[in-house]
Design an enzyme around this catalytic site. Structure first.
Site, PDB file in Angstrom:
ATOM      1  CG  HIS A 277      -1.850   1.166   1.530  1.00 26.60           C
ATOM      2  ND1 HIS A 277      -3.242   0.975   1.464  1.00 26.60           N
ATOM      3  CD2 HIS A 277      -1.654   2.610   1.368  1.00 26.60           C
ATOM      4  CE1 HIS A 277      -3.813   2.221   1.685  1.00 26.60           C
ATOM      5  NE2 HIS A 277      -2.898   2.915   1.553  1.00 26.60           N
ATOM      6  CD  GLU A 278       1.226   4.121   3.667  1.00 28.49           C
ATOM      7  OE1 GLU A 278       1.525   5.037   2.865  1.00 28.49           O
ATOM      8  OE2 GLU A 278       0.141   4.374   3.941  1.00 28.49           O
ATOM      9  CG  HIS A 282      -0.057   5.930  -1.291  1.00 28.14           C
ATOM     10  ND1 HIS A 282      -1.047   6.309  -2.167  1.00 28.14           N
ATOM     11  CD2 HIS A 282      -0.632   5.393  -0.052  1.00 28.14           C
ATOM     12  CE1 HIS A 282      -2.190   6.189  -1.611  1.00 28.14           C
ATOM     13  NE2 HIS A 282      -2.003   5.355  -0.197  1.00 28.14           N
ATOM     14  CD  GLU A 313      -5.597   6.811  -0.830  1.00 32.44           C
ATOM     15  OE1 GLU A 313      -5.670   5.648  -0.162  1.00 32.44           O
ATOM     16  OE2 GLU A 313      -5.045   7.698  -0.663  1.00 32.44           O
TER      17      GLU A 313
END
Length: 468
Positions: A277-278, A282, A313
């Site tokens: 995710h991070e 992102h 997201e």
């Protein structure tokens, strides 16, 4: 998480005070969970791009260096919805949970593997001595939240909290997110019920899908292997601490991307998903975005780009559950549902309504506070709808999963999947980076199909809700 439709940015941590005043700087609480320090480097080395592992047996922070490469300042790596606040107070607000119910024998309260990101706690050094407006997450965190939580629980859930906020309130943001959507309520409730049918309770679901609690050695090993897979060894500082209220915090500290991980809640499958995710979503999309002609607000306007938030997201949320045997989209679904209900309910009504899905009072409190952010008198209906972006983005991507060029979408940076074809001729693709888990597109797409099936999402229904 992204605040607005422009370039996604990480929130800068407050400037570090002079070295002569160490007492003024908030330190991460060291961990004593795993014996002696793992790494013998003292803090005085101040090596950039390191894995920081605090230890209770040594007063200085320990650093394990990923690389001696120096990272240039990356202004694009400031995320507006990530928190920089690291606190040791107010962890539960109602005392420590008894052993066996949310506590690690080594100390610290275990947070559920898919519980909510922390709402940043306001710091005195942020509030005072600065003419700048506070970041949204700080401004929207009630300054009296701990006191109101105590009143709420003492009233046996009959009291509606009366929240106070730091001034000035970001009224434009509150107005933007004051309306809740019900477009995907059927899907949200369907996902929640699918989880409960399989696991019985939310708590059983967390225990089964979170995996085992990890030691410092295990966390460091998993993080190191992941960084190697993504080819970003030496680019992101990783700190391990027991003093975070959230599971993880992404911030910029001393011009370096820094990821702080909570030792007391780091579980096997959650950690792997968090890194995808991070870092895999992102961070890599942010790095790629910095190379594109639309990296600035002016550039986005020039190319007429759509809001990137739902895609950003949605991708990150999908990647959090990618490769799980049971990739339920519980958190995104419950957030969507909670916000929809908050628009029509008081705080105490919302808290009681969530009991049908979540028995844990602390988890319900977190969801309710997030849904009621910005409200003063929570006896009134109202919501802060921003967190609906997760399920919204997920479903839009799944609806078009067969036609999206996922590798190009990542390479082009912080853009919507709807703009990919328009930007294809203009993208700077030299030296852009694609996460390792997306390189085998056949396997990646198979996982998306698995997510569709597990969450009982109907292809035809998504087509009706989101027509071409």
């Amino acid at each position: 998480m992204v605040l607005d439709s422009g370039t996604q940015v990480y929130e800068q941590a407050p400037p570090s005070p002079p070295a002569s005043s160490p007492s003024q700087h908030h330190k991460l609480k060291p961990s004593n969970r795993n014996g002696p320090p793992l790494y013998p480097w003292p803090q005085s080395l101040a090596m950039p791009l390191a894995l920081a592992v605090p230890s209770a047996l040594q007063h200085q922070t320990m650093w394990q260096t990923f690389s001696k490469l120096h990272l240039e300042q990356r202004s694009h790596m400031k995320r507006s919805e990530s928190t920089y606040s690291v606190n040791s107070t107010g962890r539960r607000g109602r005392g420590k949970a008894p052993l066996g119910r949310g506590c690690d024998p080594g100390g610290g309260t275990l947070r559920p593997a898919a519980s909510l990101p922390h709402i940043a706690k306001i710091r005195k050094d942020v509030v005072s001595g600065s003419n700048k407006s506070p970041c949204m997450l700080v401004a929207l965190r009630p300054t009296n939240m701990d006191q109101e939580r105590e009143k709420f629980f003492q009233s046996h859930y009959a009291y509606n909290p009366q929240f106070e906020y730091q001034e000035p309130m970001p009224m434009s943001v509150l107005e933007k997110y004051q309306e809740a959507s019900g477009q995907f309520m059927h899907q949200a409730v369907g996902i929640i019920k699918a989880v409960l049918e399989k696991f019985g309770t939310y708590e059983n679901f967390e225990a089964a899908t979170g995996g085992q609690l990890l030691t410092k050695c295990q966390i460091w090993s998993i993080v190191r292997r992941y960084m190697q897979k993504e080819g970003c060894v030496g680019e992101v500082v990783v700190q391990l601490s027991e003093d975070l209220l959230s599971q993880a915090v992404m911030m910029v500290e001393n011009s370096r991307p820094t990821l702080a991980i909570n030792l007391t809640g780091a579980r096997q499958y959650w950690l792997e998903g968090m890194l995808r995710h991070e870092i895999g979503t992102h961070y890599l999309r942010g790095v790629n975005n910095s190379r594109q002609p639309w990296h600035s607000t002016e550039g986005r306007q020039q190319y007429g780009l759509r809001p990137a938030n739902p895609t950003e997201e949605g991708l990150a949320s999908l990647h959090s559950v990618l490769f799980r045997k049971q990739p339920f989209l519980w958190r995104a679904a419950l957030l969507y549902y909670t916000i929809h209900q908050a628009a029509h309910m008081s705080f105490r009504q919302l808290f009681q309504d969530l009991e049908q899905y979540v028995q844990d009072e602390d988890v319900r409190w977190e969801y309710c506070v997030r849904a009621k952010r910005g409200q003063t008198d929570t006896s009134l209906p109202g919501c802060f709808s921003k967190d609906q972006v997760y399920l919204d983005g997920i479903l839009r991507i799944l609806r078009h999963r067969q036609t999206i060029d996922f590798q190009l979408l990542t390479s082009l940076g912080k853009v919507s999947y709807e703009d990919v074809e328009q930007l294809r001729p203009h993208g700077v693709l030299d030296k852009t980076r694609v996460p390792h888990f997306m390189k085998d597109l056949d396997r990646y797409r198979q996982q998306l199909e698995h997510i569709m099936t597990t969450n009982r999402l109907d292809e035809a229904e998504l087509g009706r809700l989101l027509p071409d």
